[in-house]
Design a protein around this motif. Structure first.
Motif, PDB file in Angstrom:
ATOM      1  N   UNK A   1       0.903  -1.148  -0.045  1.00 44.29           N
ATOM      2  CA  UNK A   1       0.118   0.236  -0.121  1.00 44.29           C
ATOM      3  C   UNK A   1       0.891   1.258   0.087  1.00 44.29           C
ATOM      4  N   UNK A   2       2.116   1.330   0.549  1.00 46.99           N
ATOM      5  CA  UNK A   2       2.782   2.376   0.790  1.00 46.99           C
ATOM      6  C   UNK A   2       3.552   2.623  -0.594  1.00 46.99           C
ATOM      7  N   UNK A   3       3.804   1.586  -1.004  1.00 44.36           N
ATOM      8  CA  UNK A   3       4.586   1.736  -2.284  1.00 44.36           C
ATOM      9  C   UNK A   3       3.499   2.329  -3.634  1.00 44.36           C
ATOM     10  N   UNK A   4       2.412   1.611  -3.421  1.00 45.40           N
ATOM     11  CA  UNK A   4       1.328   2.172  -4.305  1.00 45.40           C
ATOM     12  C   UNK A   4       0.950   3.548  -4.309  1.00 45.40           C
ATOM     13  N   UNK A   5       0.832   3.980  -2.705  1.00 50.28           N
ATOM     14  CA  UNK A   5       0.470   5.391  -2.562  1.00 50.28           C
ATOM     15  C   UNK A   5       1.698   6.417  -3.231  1.00 50.28           C
ATOM     16  N   UNK A   6       2.776   5.845  -3.030  1.00 51.97           N
ATOM     17  CA  UNK A   6       4.025   6.846  -3.695  1.00 51.97           C
ATOM     18  C   UNK A   6       3.935   6.713  -5.089  1.00 51.97           C
ATOM     19  N   UNK A   7       4.083   5.775  -5.695  1.00 56.27           N
ATOM     20  CA  UNK A   7       3.673   5.808  -7.187  1.00 56.27           C
ATOM     21  C   UNK A   7       2.315   6.502  -7.610  1.00 56.27           C
ATOM     22  N   UNK A   8       1.326   6.326  -7.063  1.00 56.53           N
ATOM     23  CA  UNK A   8       0.150   7.137  -7.561  1.00 56.53           C
ATOM     24  C   UNK A   8       0.133   8.620  -6.996  1.00 56.53           C
ATOM     25  N   UNK A   9       1.048   9.076  -6.225  1.00 57.15           N
ATOM     26  CA  UNK A   9       1.102  10.390  -5.812  1.00 57.15           C
ATOM     27  C   UNK A   9      -0.061  10.831  -4.729  1.00 57.15           C
ATOM     28  N   UNK A  10      -0.721   9.707  -4.086  1.00 54.11           N
ATOM     29  CA  UNK A  10      -1.734   9.815  -3.200  1.00 54.11           C
ATOM     30  C   UNK A  10      -1.299   9.357  -1.817  1.00 54.11           C
ATOM     31  N   UNK A  11      -2.007   9.616  -0.929  1.00 53.01           N
ATOM     32  CA  UNK A  11      -2.042   9.338   0.577  1.00 53.01           C
ATOM     33  C   UNK A  11      -2.395   7.637   0.874  1.00 53.01           C
ATOM     34  N   UNK A  60     -11.679  -0.347  -0.725  1.00 53.26           N
ATOM     35  CA  UNK A  60     -12.976  -0.458  -0.110  1.00 53.26           C
ATOM     36  C   UNK A  60     -14.080  -0.464  -1.484  1.00 53.26           C
ATOM     37  N   UNK A  61     -13.417   0.222  -2.530  1.00 53.52           N
ATOM     38  CA  UNK A  61     -14.524   0.304  -3.706  1.00 53.52           C
ATOM     39  C   UNK A  61     -14.675  -1.025  -4.581  1.00 53.52           C
ATOM     40  N   UNK A  62     -15.817  -1.438  -4.911  1.00 48.75           N
ATOM     41  CA  UNK A  62     -15.901  -2.691  -5.596  1.00 48.75           C
ATOM     42  C   UNK A  62     -15.026  -2.696  -7.026  1.00 48.75           C
ATOM     43  N   UNK A  63     -15.017  -1.826  -7.740  1.00 53.01           N
ATOM     44  CA  UNK A  63     -14.187  -1.859  -9.063  1.00 53.01           C
ATOM     45  C   UNK A  63     -12.761  -1.842  -8.555  1.00 53.01           C
ATOM     46  N   UNK A  64     -12.160  -1.820  -7.611  1.00 55.43           N
ATOM     47  CA  UNK A  64     -10.756  -1.706  -7.162  1.00 55.43           C
ATOM     48  C   UNK A  64     -10.377  -2.964  -6.458  1.00 55.43           C
ATOM     49  N   UNK A  65     -11.505  -3.828  -5.959  1.00 51.73           N
ATOM     50  CA  UNK A  65     -11.308  -4.942  -5.480  1.00 51.73           C
ATOM     51  C   UNK A  65     -10.426  -6.217  -6.185  1.00 51.73           C
ATOM     52  N   UNK A  66     -10.517  -6.101  -7.430  1.00 52.03           N
ATOM     53  CA  UNK A  66      -9.992  -6.965  -8.276  1.00 52.03           C
ATOM     54  C   UNK A  66      -8.239  -6.896  -8.399  1.00 52.03           C
ATOM     55  N   UNK A  67      -7.932  -5.862  -7.792  1.00 53.53           N
ATOM     56  CA  UNK A  67      -6.544  -5.463  -8.048  1.00 53.53           C
ATOM     57  C   UNK A  67      -5.878  -5.842  -6.616  1.00 53.53           C
ATOM     58  N   UNK A  68      -6.827  -6.200  -5.663  1.00 54.54           N
ATOM     59  CA  UNK A  68      -6.286  -6.298  -4.203  1.00 54.54           C
ATOM     60  C   UNK A  68      -6.027  -7.627  -3.874  1.00 54.54           C
ATOM     61  N   UNK A  69      -4.842  -7.996  -3.283  1.00 56.47           N
ATOM     62  CA  UNK A  69      -4.580  -9.233  -2.765  1.00 56.47           C
ATOM     63  C   UNK A  69      -4.209  -9.383  -1.354  1.00 56.47           C
ATOM     64  N   UNK A  70      -4.732 -10.122  -0.481  1.00 58.34           N
ATOM     65  CA  UNK A  70      -4.158 -10.009   0.939  1.00 58.34           C
ATOM     66  C   UNK A  70      -3.297 -11.521   1.531  1.00 58.34           C
ATOM     67  N   UNK A  71      -2.196 -11.117   1.827  1.00 57.30           N
ATOM     68  CA  UNK A  71      -1.229 -12.130   2.195  1.00 57.30           C
ATOM     69  C   UNK A  71      -1.353 -12.292   3.564  1.00 57.30           C
ATOM     70  N   UNK A  72      -1.772 -12.844   4.425  1.00 58.54           N
ATOM     71  CA  UNK A  72      -1.794 -12.756   6.036  1.00 58.54           C
ATOM     72  C   UNK A  72      -2.388 -11.443   6.326  1.00 58.54           C
TER      73      UNK A  72
END
Length: 182
Positions: free
Chosen positions: A6-16, A25-37
């Protein structure tokens, strides 16, 4: 697909990081999320999705600006028409006065200046419209490229099946097999 924190993504995207968690939390974005532990990872492809949203919001903002400029142009046209009528009225009532003549000339110059400004505004709004169309075209091209790359990656990740040719038996092995069988 490569995943980043998440931290790397925030830096790359230029957002917090908080903004990233909201997007997760948005449904459109869930397909890009993966939880490991307890670690949340996000696909790098989601950066393209965020860029697409930024471009779309930029296009909408520019369209609103173009509409505002069009309204200003219409208002300025009305003002110009009112100014023209005012000039004509002034000409007919005080044509013999030098001061009035100078005023009329000044108003005519201002009228020309306003016309020039209106033409410049129209040209600027046309340029912005062209830029918006170009951005939209680029966005469509990027979508096509992403689809093409996704297919290539999918084709590259398929494993080939290895088939071993049948073993040939020697004459000795066949004879041995014949005698042992009896």
């Amino acid at each position: 697909m490569d995943y980043i924190t998440v931290k790397e993504f925030a830096e790359c995207a230029g957002i917090s990081k908080q903004a990233v968690y909201k997007k997760i939390k948005t449904p459109d974005f869930q397909k890009y999320v993966q939880k490991i532990g307890s670690v949340t990872l996000i696909s790098e492809l989601a950066l393209v999705e965020i860029g697409k949203l930024d471009i779309e919001s930029s296009i909408e903002n520019n369209q609103h600006k173009v509409e505002d400029i069009k309204h200003m142009v219409e208002n300025d046209k009305i003002t110009v028409e009112n100014s023209k009528q005012s000039i004509e009225h002034s000409k007919s009532t005080v044509e013999n006065s030098c001061i009035t003549c100078q005023l009329v000339e000044t108003l005519q110059k201002e009228n020309e200046y306003i016309k020039k400004q209106l033409e410049d505004i129209i040209q600027l709004s046309n340029k912005q419209l062209n830029q918006i169309e170009n951005l939209y075209s680029q966005l469509q091209d990027k979508d096509k490229l992403i689809d093409k790359l996704s297919i290539q990656i999918l084709n590259q990740t398929r494993l080939p099946v290895i088939v071993e040719p049948p073993k040939q038996t020697t004459l000795w092995q066949r004879l041995k097999w014949k005698f042992l069988k009896k």
